[in-house]
Design a protein around this motif. Structure first.
Motif, PDB file in Angstrom:
ATOM      1  N   PHE A  23       7.011 -16.136  17.177  1.00  0.00           N
ATOM      2  CA  PHE A  23       8.308 -16.653  16.725  1.00  0.00           C
ATOM      3  C   PHE A  23       9.014 -15.638  15.826  1.00  0.00           C
ATOM      4  CE2 PHE A  23      10.861 -19.046  13.614  1.00  0.00           C
ATOM      5  CZ  PHE A  23      11.754 -19.662  14.474  1.00  0.00           C
ATOM      6  N   VAL A  24       8.246 -15.004  14.922  1.00  0.00           N
ATOM      7  CA  VAL A  24       8.837 -13.987  14.033  1.00  0.00           C
ATOM      8  C   VAL A  24       9.355 -12.814  14.857  1.00  0.00           C
ATOM      9  CG1 VAL A  24       8.324 -12.312  12.231  1.00  0.00           C
ATOM     10  CG2 VAL A  24       7.446 -14.640  12.040  1.00  0.00           C
ATOM     11  N   TRP A  25       8.547 -12.387  15.848  1.00  0.00           N
ATOM     12  CA  TRP A  25       8.963 -11.285  16.726  1.00  0.00           C
ATOM     13  C   TRP A  25      10.260 -11.649  17.447  1.00  0.00           C
ATOM     14  CZ3 TRP A  25       4.851  -8.251  20.004  1.00  0.00           C
ATOM     15  CH2 TRP A  25       5.467  -7.158  20.619  1.00  0.00           C
ATOM     16  N   TYR A  26      10.334 -12.884  17.939  1.00  0.00           N
ATOM     17  CA  TYR A  26      11.543 -13.352  18.631  1.00  0.00           C
ATOM     18  C   TYR A  26      12.754 -13.313  17.691  1.00  0.00           C
ATOM     19  CZ  TYR A  26      14.966 -16.703  20.391  1.00  0.00           C
ATOM     20  OH  TYR A  26      16.134 -17.295  20.783  1.00  0.00           O
ATOM     21  N   GLN A  27      12.568 -13.807  16.464  1.00  0.00           N
ATOM     22  CA  GLN A  27      13.671 -13.850  15.505  1.00  0.00           C
ATOM     23  C   GLN A  27      14.155 -12.444  15.152  1.00  0.00           C
ATOM     24  OE1 GLN A  27      14.811 -16.977  15.705  1.00  0.00           O
ATOM     25  NE2 GLN A  27      14.932 -17.269  13.499  1.00  0.00           N
ATOM     26  N   VAL A  28      13.210 -11.519  14.947  1.00  0.00           N
ATOM     27  CA  VAL A  28      13.579 -10.144  14.607  1.00  0.00           C
ATOM     28  C   VAL A  28      14.358  -9.509  15.766  1.00  0.00           C
ATOM     29  CG1 VAL A  28      12.677  -7.827  14.165  1.00  0.00           C
ATOM     30  CG2 VAL A  28      11.691  -9.801  12.983  1.00  0.00           C
ATOM     31  N   THR A  29      13.860  -9.695  16.989  1.00  0.00           N
ATOM     32  CA  THR A  29      14.528  -9.117  18.160  1.00  0.00           C
ATOM     33  C   THR A  29      15.909  -9.720  18.359  1.00  0.00           C
ATOM     34  OG1 THR A  29      12.407  -8.726  19.244  1.00  0.00           O
ATOM     35  CG2 THR A  29      14.351  -8.744  20.642  1.00  0.00           C
ATOM     36  N   GLN A  30      16.004 -11.058  18.218  1.00  0.00           N
ATOM     37  CA  GLN A  30      17.289 -11.715  18.399  1.00  0.00           C
ATOM     38  C   GLN A  30      18.282 -11.273  17.323  1.00  0.00           C
ATOM     39  OE1 GLN A  30      18.114 -13.900  21.106  1.00  0.00           O
ATOM     40  NE2 GLN A  30      20.068 -13.219  20.279  1.00  0.00           N
ATOM     41  N   GLY A  31      17.798 -11.112  16.100  1.00  0.00           N
ATOM     42  CA  GLY A  31      18.665 -10.631  15.021  1.00  0.00           C
ATOM     43  C   GLY A  31      19.155  -9.216  15.290  1.00  0.00           C
ATOM     44  N   PHE A  32      18.268  -8.374  15.824  1.00  0.00           N
ATOM     45  CA  PHE A  32      18.664  -7.011  16.182  1.00  0.00           C
ATOM     46  C   PHE A  32      19.747  -7.029  17.261  1.00  0.00           C
ATOM     47  CE2 PHE A  32      17.963  -3.568  19.294  1.00  0.00           C
ATOM     48  CZ  PHE A  32      18.318  -2.470  18.516  1.00  0.00           C
ATOM     49  N   LEU A  33      19.565  -7.862  18.286  1.00  0.00           N
ATOM     50  CA  LEU A  33      20.535  -7.931  19.378  1.00  0.00           C
ATOM     51  C   LEU A  33      21.894  -8.445  18.903  1.00  0.00           C
ATOM     52  CD1 LEU A  33      18.344  -9.333  22.307  1.00  0.00           C
ATOM     53  CD2 LEU A  33      19.165  -6.984  22.003  1.00  0.00           C
ATOM     54  N   ASN A  34      21.885  -9.369  17.956  1.00  0.00           N
ATOM     55  CA  ASN A  34      23.143  -9.932  17.451  1.00  0.00           C
ATOM     56  C   ASN A  34      24.008  -8.870  16.764  1.00  0.00           C
ATOM     57  OD1 ASN A  34      22.429 -12.464  18.387  1.00  0.00           O
ATOM     58  ND2 ASN A  34      21.636 -13.170  16.412  1.00  0.00           N
ATOM     59  N   GLU A  35      23.356  -7.869  16.171  1.00  0.00           N
ATOM     60  CA  GLU A  35      24.086  -6.837  15.437  1.00  0.00           C
ATOM     61  C   GLU A  35      24.201  -5.523  16.204  1.00  0.00           C
ATOM     62  OE1 GLU A  35      25.499  -7.480  12.568  1.00  0.00           O
ATOM     63  OE2 GLU A  35      24.671  -9.519  12.437  1.00  0.00           O
ATOM     64  N   ALA A  36      23.509  -5.398  17.320  1.00  0.00           N
ATOM     65  CA  ALA A  36      23.398  -4.111  18.004  1.00  0.00           C
ATOM     66  C   ALA A  36      24.648  -3.754  18.797  1.00  0.00           C
ATOM     67  CB  ALA A  36      22.184  -4.123  18.939  1.00  0.00           C
ATOM     68  N   MET A  37      24.815  -2.475  18.982  1.00  0.00           N
ATOM     69  CA  MET A  37      25.821  -1.949  19.896  1.00  0.00           C
ATOM     70  C   MET A  37      25.172  -1.806  21.274  1.00  0.00           C
ATOM     71  SD  MET A  37      28.560  -1.465  18.065  1.00  0.00           S
ATOM     72  CE  MET A  37      29.562  -0.328  19.043  1.00  0.00           C
ATOM     73  N   ILE A  38      25.978  -2.010  22.324  1.00  0.00           N
ATOM     74  CA  ILE A  38      25.445  -1.938  23.689  1.00  0.00           C
ATOM     75  C   ILE A  38      26.100  -0.778  24.420  1.00  0.00           C
ATOM     76  CG2 ILE A  38      25.035  -3.190  25.832  1.00  0.00           C
ATOM     77  CD1 ILE A  38      23.691  -4.431  23.406  1.00  0.00           C
ATOM     78  N   THR A  39      25.266   0.003  25.080  1.00  0.00           N
ATOM     79  CA  THR A  39      25.765   1.107  25.889  1.00  0.00           C
ATOM     80  C   THR A  39      24.831   1.301  27.076  1.00  0.00           C
ATOM     81  OG1 THR A  39      26.487   3.414  25.830  1.00  0.00           O
ATOM     82  CG2 THR A  39      24.465   2.882  24.631  1.00  0.00           C
ATOM     83  N   GLU A  40      25.056   2.359  27.831  1.00  0.00           N
ATOM     84  CA  GLU A  40      24.174   2.664  28.942  1.00  0.00           C
ATOM     85  C   GLU A  40      23.406   3.942  28.651  1.00  0.00           C
ATOM     86  OE1 GLU A  40      26.378   2.769  32.639  1.00  0.00           O
ATOM     87  OE2 GLU A  40      25.798   0.709  33.044  1.00  0.00           O
TER      88      GLU A  40
END
Length: 233
Positions: A23-40
């Motif tokens: 659950f902690v791993w999921y929360q950390v990853t989801q938090g990262f994705l919420n703030e991350a920039m997306i590119t290719e």
């Protein structure tokens, strides 16, 4: 047995810890994705590693450019065999704008395989540990119910033997066998006691034992061995 209680606590703790870690791993990853920039980014090579058993797994090395046009390169923490990506393949990349070295491939397995594994393993361990706790309570409830409303019949003790189908810490428990002739059906019913972690044979000073049978379900029964000594762990 103390060993059974200890095992149940270990399994429950490991299971719960794994579920929480997932659950902690999921929360950390989801938090990262919420703030991350997306590119290719482009997979430029596969980094292989060999385990002690000789099996090889492969991590993709990805090159991408951030929003300022600066080129970066990272090696994914996700590895697989066979490889999930190929050199020259383009993938979505999620990265931290403040620190582009923190980047991940934005696909399901690289992002969520870790938490899923922790949840899966945790659920198995937690279920086993919980089973060690719940099953004895269910058996106790069944015994109390049969003792209260079951039909008592006198069964003749026929044998005491080791239960080879069950083992804890290398030890097999003992069970008592008894039989009863049912005059209504002209058939012989066979019964088996609960497990004993000591040999009850020296303490069997009687030829018969009372068995309580469910009046509605004949296959449900409980052998009353309360006359035998209690085991102290």
């Amino acid at each position: 047995m103390k060993a059974t209680k200890f095992i149940s606590h270990i399994f429950t703790f490991v299971g719960l810890a794994s579920i929480v870690a997932g659950f902690v791993w999921y929360q950390v990853t989801q938090g990262f994705l919420n703030e991350a920039m997306i590119t290719e980014g482009e997979v430029i090579e596969l980094q292989g590693s060999r385990s002690s058993k000789g099996n090889s797994t492969y991590r993709p090395v990805v090159r991408f450019k951030d929003s300022a046009g600066t080129e970066h390169q990272f090696t994914s923490s996700f590895s697989s065999s066979p490889p999930s990506f190929s050199p020259g393949e383009w993938v979505q990349v999620a990265y931290d704008e403040a620190d582009p070295t923190k980047a991940q491939i934005k696909e399901f397995l690289p992002l969520w395989l870790g938490p899923i594994i922790f949840w899966f393993i945790g659920s198995i361990f937690f279920s086993i540990g919980l089973g060690f706790i719940i099953v004895p309570r269910l058996k106790e409830r069944k015994r109390n119910n049969l003792r209260r409303v079951g039909r008592p019949i006198p069964a003749r003790i026929t044998d005491v033997s080791i239960n080879q189908s069950y083992r804890v810490n290398g030890r097999h428990p003992f069970v008592i066998y008894a039989q009863w002739f049912d005059p209504k059906t002209a058939s012989v019913r066979l019964f088996r006691s609960d497990n004993f972690w000591y040999d009850p044979k020296p303490y069997l000073n009687q030829e018969e034992v009372t068995v309580f049978i469910d009046k509605n379900i004949n296959s449900r029964y409980w052998m009353d061995t309360s006359f035998l000594p209690k085991q102290i762990d």
